[in-house]
Design a protein around this motif. Structure first.
Motif, short mmCIF file in Angstrom:
data_model
loop_
_atom_site.label_atom_id
_atom_site.label_comp_id
_atom_site.label_asym_id
_atom_site.label_seq_id
_atom_site.Cartn_x
_atom_site.Cartn_y
_atom_site.Cartn_z
N VAL A 39 0.84 -1.21 0.00
CA VAL A 39 0.00 0.00 0.00
C VAL A 39 0.87 1.25 0.00
O VAL A 39 0.63 2.21 -0.76
CB VAL A 39 -0.93 0.02 1.24
CG1 VAL A 39 -1.71 1.33 1.29
CG2 VAL A 39 -1.88 -1.17 1.24
N GLY A 40 1.91 1.24 0.85
CA GLY A 40 2.76 2.42 1.01
C GLY A 40 3.35 2.90 -0.31
O GLY A 40 3.38 4.10 -0.59
N SER A 41 3.79 1.96 -1.15
CA SER A 41 4.45 2.37 -2.39
C SER A 41 3.44 3.02 -3.36
O SER A 41 3.79 3.94 -4.09
CB SER A 41 5.15 1.18 -3.05
OG SER A 41 4.22 0.19 -3.41
N HIS A 42 2.20 2.57 -3.35
CA HIS A 42 1.18 3.22 -4.20
C HIS A 42 0.85 4.62 -3.66
O HIS A 42 0.62 5.55 -4.43
CB HIS A 42 -0.09 2.37 -4.26
CG HIS A 42 0.07 1.13 -5.09
ND1 HIS A 42 0.00 1.14 -6.46
CD2 HIS A 42 0.31 -0.16 -4.74
CE1 HIS A 42 0.19 -0.09 -6.93
NE2 HIS A 42 0.37 -0.90 -5.90
N LEU A 43 0.83 4.74 -2.34
CA LEU A 43 0.59 6.05 -1.73
C LEU A 43 1.72 7.01 -2.09
O LEU A 43 1.49 8.17 -2.44
CB LEU A 43 0.48 5.87 -0.20
CG LEU A 43 0.36 7.14 0.63
CD1 LEU A 43 -0.94 7.89 0.32
CD2 LEU A 43 0.40 6.80 2.13
N MET A 205 1.64 -6.59 -4.31
CA MET A 205 1.50 -7.48 -3.14
C MET A 205 2.70 -8.42 -3.20
O MET A 205 3.12 -8.82 -4.29
CB MET A 205 0.22 -8.31 -3.21
CG MET A 205 -1.02 -7.52 -3.00
SD MET A 205 -2.47 -8.59 -3.01
CE MET A 205 -2.64 -8.94 -1.27
N HIS A 206 3.22 -8.80 -2.06
CA HIS A 206 4.38 -9.68 -1.99
C HIS A 206 4.01 -11.06 -2.54
O HIS A 206 2.93 -11.57 -2.26
CB HIS A 206 4.79 -9.79 -0.53
CG HIS A 206 6.19 -10.21 -0.31
ND1 HIS A 206 6.61 -11.48 -0.59
CD2 HIS A 206 7.27 -9.53 0.14
CE1 HIS A 206 7.90 -11.56 -0.31
NE2 HIS A 206 8.32 -10.39 0.14
N MET A 207 4.92 -11.67 -3.31
CA MET A 207 4.65 -13.00 -3.88
C MET A 207 4.36 -14.04 -2.79
O MET A 207 3.54 -14.93 -2.98
CB MET A 207 5.85 -13.50 -4.68
CG MET A 207 6.07 -12.79 -5.98
SD MET A 207 5.15 -13.58 -7.30
CE MET A 207 6.34 -14.76 -7.86
N ASN A 208 5.07 -13.94 -1.65
CA ASN A 208 4.85 -14.92 -0.57
C ASN A 208 3.98 -14.35 0.52
O ASN A 208 4.06 -14.77 1.67
CB ASN A 208 6.19 -15.35 0.04
CG ASN A 208 7.13 -15.85 -1.00
OD1 ASN A 208 6.71 -16.53 -1.94
ND2 ASN A 208 8.40 -15.48 -0.89
N ASP A 209 3.16 -13.38 0.17
CA ASP A 209 2.37 -12.65 1.15
C ASP A 209 1.47 -13.57 1.98
O ASP A 209 1.26 -13.37 3.16
CB ASP A 209 1.52 -11.63 0.37
CG ASP A 209 0.83 -10.65 1.25
OD1 ASP A 209 1.48 -9.69 1.68
OD2 ASP A 209 -0.37 -10.84 1.52
#
Ligand code: NAD
Ligand code: UDP
Length: 343
Positions: A39-43, A205-209
């Motif tokens: 989320v942070g990187s999109h913000l 989203m992280h691949m291993n989220d």
């Protein structure tokens, strides 16, 4: 999309996406904790494109430099490798406080660290806000409602959380973070905003989220079994990340200081959700049932009347459109990881 808009010129210089020009009065110095995460990187993208000065603080536990690499070197951008459990001294006008693992496997991996990040880390951010007179927005969660007894969930509901269960490090961590926000508001006059975020998905989203959206998409793309925890009758309501980011910015810059649900009321059972993703991908994956998660909330759907009324926000992105964009992202990520294995 943004990655594509950056060109590396022949002399090695980067060109950046064009950011809006803001005059001195309107330009803010903004800290985003957890800004290298999903989320942070999109913000960060939104705030940078608006022309603000953005500092990201991240310990890269679940975040990645790659999520913000397109801004590295830009004169308005700074990336600090820092753990918010330790104090930070910096001059800013606004703090979006997102740092915390968010997916159950990650926050349960080191529950003590999750508690420290949400308690000591939040105290540190509120202390910083008090010193420099910044406004703080806490990324709280629908998990503060626990396994809810009312449906849909509105902000006046106090919740139903098991304080000693496996999810407690996160749920109670966020609950005390909210408590601290209002204590600092009352006692020290700090301006606070609290966003109760409901399930969000999208690219980066992280691949291993380990969360349901990434798991199901990756399983379908690789024709592996789709893992449903329990019977799959539990529900969630999913919002696309750009809607969330718009909601966070509206909340930060509005006048409303009580908690606000930010989520999409479009509710589905987990079985329905598996079938939707399987169909969109055209996958042959079979659906298998695994043991249910302890204390897994059985129903979740936001009441967003408050967001509509006080910050003039509601989600816009259709779930299927958002899922298609996310599928595309994971398809590229799989291609990329296979390619880098070969080399
Ligand atoms: P994420 O795991 O992708 O991002 C969290 C970021 O915080 C990562 O970059 C991580 O490295 C960083 N971080 C963690 N601990 C830190 C520490 N001690 N110091 C510095 N950085 C640290 O998760 P996300 O989905 O982007 O979630 C962002 C925020 O939104 C979280 O606070 C989460 O609780 C909240 N939230 C997210 C959702 C969702 O569905 N994505 C739902 C509810 C709430
Ligand atoms: N879930 C599932 N299979 C998975 C991952 C998750 O059935 O591979 C279920 C999980 O038990 C929960 C729902 O999907 O009921 C949402 O889980 P997620 O971890 O995405 O988010 P949260 O529980 O925090 O809402």
């Amino acid at each position: 999309q943004l990655h594509k808009r950056i060109q590396i010129l022949e002399d090695g210089k980067k060109t950046y996406p064009e950011v809006d020009f803001l005059n001195y009065k309107d330009r803010k110095r903004i800290l985003v904790t957890g800004g290298a995460g999903f989320v942070g990187s999109h913000l960060v993208d939104k705030l940078m494109l608006q022309g603000h000065e953005v500092t990201v603080v991240d310990n890269f536990f679940t975040g990645r430099k790659r999520n913000v690499e397109h801004w590295i070197g830009h004169e308005n951008f700074e990336l600090l490798h820092h753990d918010i459990v330790n104090p930070l001294f910096i001059e800013v006008d606004q703090i979006y406080h997102l740092a915390s693992p968010a997916s159950p496997p990650f926050y349960m991996y080191n529950p003590i660290k999750t508690i420290k990040t949400n308690s000591i880390g939040t105290i540190n951010m509120l202390g910083l806000a008090r010193r420099v007179r910044a406004r703080v927005l806490l990324a709280s969660t629908s998990e503060v409602y626990g396994d809810p007894e009312i449906h849909p969930q509105h902000e006046e509901y106090w919740g139903h959380v098991n304080p000693i269960g496996p999810r407690a490090c996160y749920d109670e961590g966020k609950r005390v973070a909210e408590t601290m926000c209002y204590a600092y508001q009352k006692q020290e006059g700090v301006e606070v905003r609290v966003a109760r975020i409901f399930n969000t998905f999208g690219p980066r989203m992280h691949m291993n989220d380990g969360r349901v959206v990434s798991n199901f998409i990756l399983q379908c793309l690789q024709n592996e079994p789709i893992t449903i925890y329990g019977e799959g009758k539990q529900t969630r309501s999913f919002q696309y990340v750009s809607d969330l980011v718009d909601g966070l910015v509206a909340l930060m810059n509005g006048n409303f200081s009580l908690p606000v649900n930010i989520g999409n009321p479009d509710e589905h059972t987990i079985i329905e959700f598996a079938q939707i993703i399987k169909k969109l991908i055209g996958s042959d994956s079979e659906i298998v049932n695994k043991p249910a998660m302890t204390d897994d909330p059985q129903k979740r759907k936001p009441d967003i009347s408050r967001a509509k009324k006080y910050i003039n926000w509601q989600p816009k992105v259709d779930m299927l459109l958002g899922i298609n964009k996310t599928i595309e992202y994971f398809r590229n990520e799989l291609h990329r990881s296979k390619h880098s294995e070969r080399n």
